[in-house]
Write a protein that holds these residues in place. Structure first.
Motif, PDB file in Angstrom:
ATOM      1  N   ALA A  74       3.811  -5.010  -3.085  1.00  0.00           N
ATOM      2  CA  ALA A  74       5.134  -4.406  -2.882  1.00  0.00           C
ATOM      3  C   ALA A  74       5.905  -5.135  -1.788  1.00  0.00           C
ATOM      4  N   LEU A  75       7.160  -5.451  -2.091  1.00  0.00           N
ATOM      5  CA  LEU A  75       8.077  -6.034  -1.096  1.00  0.00           C
ATOM      6  C   LEU A  75       8.860  -4.911  -0.428  1.00  0.00           C
ATOM      7  N   ILE A  76       9.186  -3.887  -1.215  1.00  0.00           N
ATOM      8  CA  ILE A  76       9.654  -2.611  -0.655  1.00  0.00           C
ATOM      9  C   ILE A  76       8.591  -1.594  -1.034  1.00  0.00           C
ATOM     10  N   LYS A  77       7.976  -1.000  -0.029  1.00  0.00           N
ATOM     11  CA  LYS A  77       6.759  -0.225  -0.259  1.00  0.00           C
ATOM     12  C   LYS A  77       7.018   1.203  -0.721  1.00  0.00           C
ATOM     13  N   TYR A  78       6.034   1.689  -1.424  1.00  0.00           N
ATOM     14  CA  TYR A  78       5.966   3.107  -1.800  1.00  0.00           C
ATOM     15  C   TYR A  78       5.091   3.771  -0.749  1.00  0.00           C
ATOM     16  N   TRP A  79       5.686   4.662   0.039  1.00  0.00           N
ATOM     17  CA  TRP A  79       4.859   5.380   1.035  1.00  0.00           C
ATOM     18  C   TRP A  79       5.411   6.784   1.167  1.00  0.00           C
ATOM     19  N   GLY A  80       5.039   7.648   0.255  1.00  0.00           N
ATOM     20  CA  GLY A  80       5.503   9.033   0.312  1.00  0.00           C
ATOM     21  C   GLY A  80       5.912   9.518  -1.068  1.00  0.00           C
ATOM     22  N   LYS A  81       5.497  10.760  -1.345  1.00  0.00           N
ATOM     23  CA  LYS A  81       5.811  11.334  -2.658  1.00  0.00           C
ATOM     24  C   LYS A  81       6.820  12.463  -2.527  1.00  0.00           C
ATOM     25  N   LYS A  82       7.812  12.424  -3.421  1.00  0.00           N
ATOM     26  CA  LYS A  82       8.776  13.521  -3.509  1.00  0.00           C
ATOM     27  C   LYS A  82       8.120  14.676  -4.256  1.00  0.00           C
ATOM     28  N   ASP A  83       7.324  14.319  -5.263  1.00  0.00           N
ATOM     29  CA  ASP A  83       6.563  15.320  -6.011  1.00  0.00           C
ATOM     30  C   ASP A  83       5.096  14.887  -6.040  1.00  0.00           C
ATOM     31  N   PRO A  84       4.264  15.515  -5.194  1.00  0.00           N
ATOM     32  CA  PRO A  84       2.869  15.072  -5.071  1.00  0.00           C
ATOM     33  C   PRO A  84       2.038  15.303  -6.336  1.00  0.00           C
ATOM     34  N   LYS A  85       2.440  16.270  -7.164  1.00  0.00           N
ATOM     35  CA  LYS A  85       1.653  16.509  -8.390  1.00  0.00           C
ATOM     36  C   LYS A  85       1.949  15.436  -9.430  1.00  0.00           C
ATOM     37  N   LEU A  86       3.226  15.097  -9.531  1.00  0.00           N
ATOM     38  CA  LEU A  86       3.632  14.132 -10.562  1.00  0.00           C
ATOM     39  C   LEU A  86       3.710  12.697 -10.052  1.00  0.00           C
ATOM     40  N   ALA A 143       7.963  -3.883   5.866  1.00  0.00           N
ATOM     41  CA  ALA A 143       6.549  -3.614   6.178  1.00  0.00           C
ATOM     42  C   ALA A 143       6.428  -3.022   7.572  1.00  0.00           C
ATOM     43  N   LEU A 144       7.204  -3.573   8.507  1.00  0.00           N
ATOM     44  CA  LEU A 144       7.138  -3.055   9.878  1.00  0.00           C
ATOM     45  C   LEU A 144       7.648  -1.617   9.941  1.00  0.00           C
ATOM     46  N   SER A 145       8.654  -1.319   9.144  1.00  0.00           N
ATOM     47  CA  SER A 145       9.173   0.054   9.108  1.00  0.00           C
ATOM     48  C   SER A 145       8.106   1.018   8.586  1.00  0.00           C
ATOM     49  N   MET A 146       7.400   0.596   7.532  1.00  0.00           N
ATOM     50  CA  MET A 146       6.343   1.476   6.998  1.00  0.00           C
ATOM     51  C   MET A 146       5.230   1.668   8.040  1.00  0.00           C
ATOM     52  N   HIS A 147       4.811   0.560   8.671  1.00  0.00           N
ATOM     53  CA  HIS A 147       3.708   0.685   9.642  1.00  0.00           C
ATOM     54  C   HIS A 147       4.159   1.445  10.896  1.00  0.00           C
ATOM     55  N   ALA A 148       5.436   1.308  11.271  1.00  0.00           N
ATOM     56  CA  ALA A 148       5.943   2.077  12.412  1.00  0.00           C
ATOM     57  C   ALA A 148       5.866   3.576  12.082  1.00  0.00           C
ATOM     58  N   CYS A 149       6.176   3.908  10.846  1.00  0.00           N
ATOM     59  CA  CYS A 149       6.085   5.321  10.435  1.00  0.00           C
ATOM     60  C   CYS A 149       4.629   5.796  10.449  1.00  0.00           C
ATOM     61  N   MET A 150       3.740   4.939   9.955  1.00  0.00           N
ATOM     62  CA  MET A 150       2.322   5.318   9.975  1.00  0.00           C
ATOM     63  C   MET A 150       1.873   5.581  11.418  1.00  0.00           C
ATOM     64  N   MET A 151       2.240   4.653  12.299  1.00  0.00           N
ATOM     65  CA  MET A 151       1.759   4.738  13.688  1.00  0.00           C
ATOM     66  C   MET A 151       2.353   5.925  14.429  1.00  0.00           C
ATOM     67  N   TYR A 199       6.612 -15.518   5.282  1.00  0.00           N
ATOM     68  CA  TYR A 199       6.901 -14.177   5.821  1.00  0.00           C
ATOM     69  C   TYR A 199       5.703 -13.274   5.533  1.00  0.00           C
ATOM     70  N   PHE A 200       5.486 -12.279   6.408  1.00  0.00           N
ATOM     71  CA  PHE A 200       4.295 -11.437   6.265  1.00  0.00           C
ATOM     72  C   PHE A 200       4.619 -10.051   5.735  1.00  0.00           C
ATOM     73  N   THR A 201       3.626  -9.430   5.135  1.00  0.00           N
ATOM     74  CA  THR A 201       3.698  -8.004   4.815  1.00  0.00           C
ATOM     75  C   THR A 201       2.278  -7.460   4.738  1.00  0.00           C
ATOM     76  N   MET A 202       2.111  -6.182   5.076  1.00  0.00           N
ATOM     77  CA  MET A 202       0.786  -5.548   5.035  1.00  0.00           C
ATOM     78  C   MET A 202       0.881  -4.234   4.276  1.00  0.00           C
ATOM     79  N   ASP A 203      -0.148  -3.931   3.513  1.00  0.00           N
ATOM     80  CA  ASP A 203      -0.221  -2.625   2.849  1.00  0.00           C
ATOM     81  C   ASP A 203      -0.979  -1.647   3.753  1.00  0.00           C
ATOM     82  N   ALA A 204      -1.641  -0.667   3.157  1.00  0.00           N
ATOM     83  CA  ALA A 204      -2.359   0.310   3.977  1.00  0.00           C
ATOM     84  C   ALA A 204      -3.714  -0.270   4.382  1.00  0.00           C
ATOM     85  N   GLY A 205      -3.662  -1.312   5.181  1.00  0.00           N
ATOM     86  CA  GLY A 205      -4.885  -1.977   5.614  1.00  0.00           C
ATOM     87  C   GLY A 205      -4.523  -3.098   6.567  1.00  0.00           C
TER      88      GLY A 205
END
Ligand code: PMV
Length: 330
Positions: free
Chosen positions: A15-27, A240-248, A279-285
């Motif tokens: 992913a270049l723009i990451k998926y991190w969060g569900k609007k509907d967790p069941k679906l 990627a930095l925005s996603m990891h900043a949110c994680m942290m 350029y760098f990017t990291m997933d959940a790892g």
């Protein structure tokens, strides 16, 4: 008796723009639209056979019979596919990754895409990529993007039927490379599923991330279509930095990086000053994906291998979507 057996192979994706969060967790409807490219060469091959001689589903991954949570996820996905097909037969599933799962590369994306294509085909469902992505999404969100090759967009949608993937450009459009620096081989402590749910609930920066994505999503699409590497790279890193900043900044914090992650990031910034376009990017790892152009990919690969703490390097091109294979694993 009908032959209810099929085999499929699916590549992983980045992913270049990451998926991190569900609007509907069941679906599994995502909070934000996301963009990826399919990775050639990091794949899962899966054979599924439905049979009335089985009393329960059997799932074997890389030679190991699954139990507990991992098996449950696969069974839940088989249940969804059985429901769509209107068939009630148990299945034997054998799956092989051509990369070690413990290398910390996402196996759920290629894994659920291969399972979806093999199981739907074995049950005689003739589905197009849009329909396959809708099903695959409900096994693992990112797997929906592995159904299709090339550069991919996953639309949010308001309903399950509206949340599917579409190709932005075919794989031959642009010879981008993902050179992956593997820095850790442990299984991660917080799964993507649990981590993203916590972030949505407990991160004060999350809303700002979603607003920023509204702005850079169209820019990323344009950068891909116009092959503007600098814009693509800068957006990828920032994202990627925005996603990891949110994680942290989730309470309690989710930190996937190790010192090696930062070491690699700093090197990439240094190399850019020398004229290497990477350029760098990291997933959940902790592993670092380095996006570069074909002309400089060999050099990037060589340099990554020289960094202390980098255990292995994978070099991937843009790949094809999931496909049926004639040869079965059993
Ligand atoms: O689909 P999941 O649950 O494996 O989550 C994927 C999450 C990230 O890899 C971090 C981002 C992405 O879009 O692939």
């Amino acid at each position: 008796m009908e032959n209810l057996k099929s085999t499929a192979r699916a590549n992983s994706n980045l992913a270049l723009i990451k998926y991190w969060g569900k609007k509907d967790p069941k679906l599994f409807i995502p909070m934000n639209p996301n963009i990826s490219f399919t990775l050639e060469g990091i794949y899962t091959t899966t054979t599924v056979e439905f049979s009335d001689s089985l009393e329960e589903d059997e799932v074997t991954i890389d030679g190991k019979e699954m139990e507990g949570g991992k098996k449950e996820k696969a069974v839940k996905h088989l249940n969804l596919i059985r429901k769509i097909a209107g068939k009630d037969l148990k299945a034997k599933v054998v799956s092989e990754n051509n990369f070690p799962i413990a290398a910390g590369l996402a196996s759920s994306a290629s894994g659920f895409a291969a399972l979806t294509v093999a199981a739907t085909s074995a049950l005689g469902l003739n589905l197009d990529e849009k329909q396959l992505s809708i099903i695959s999404r409900q096994g693992s969100g990112s797997s929906s993007r592995s159904i299709t090759g090339g550069f991919i967009e996953w639309k949010i949608g308001n309903t399950s039927e509206e949340s599917y993937v579409e190709q932005i450009a075919p794989k031959d459009h642009w010879d981008l490379r993902d050179v992956i620096a593997i820095v850790a081989r442990e299984e991660k402590k917080v799964s993507s599923r649990a981590g993203m749910a916590e972030t949505v609930k407990n991160c004060p920066l999350y809303q700002a991330r979603l607003e920023a994505i509204n702005e850079y999503f169209p820019k990323m699409k344009k950068a891909i279509l116009e092959k503007n590497f600098k814009t693509l790279g800068e957006l990828t890193e920032h994202e990627a930095l925005s996603m990891h900043a949110c994680m942290m900044t989730t309470k309690p914090m989710i930190l996937y990086w190790t010192p090696e992650t930062i070491r690699v990031i700093k090197k990439i910034v240094e190399w850019r000053e020398e004229g290497i376009q990477a350029y760098f990017t990291m997933d959940a790892g902790p592993n670092v994906h380095v996006i570069t152009l074909s002309e400089q990919a060999e050099e990037v690969e060589k340099r990554l291998k020289e960094i202390e703490g980098v255990e292995k390097v994978y070099h991937c091109r843009v790949g094809d979507g999931a496909r049926i294979l004639e040869e079965h694993l059993f």
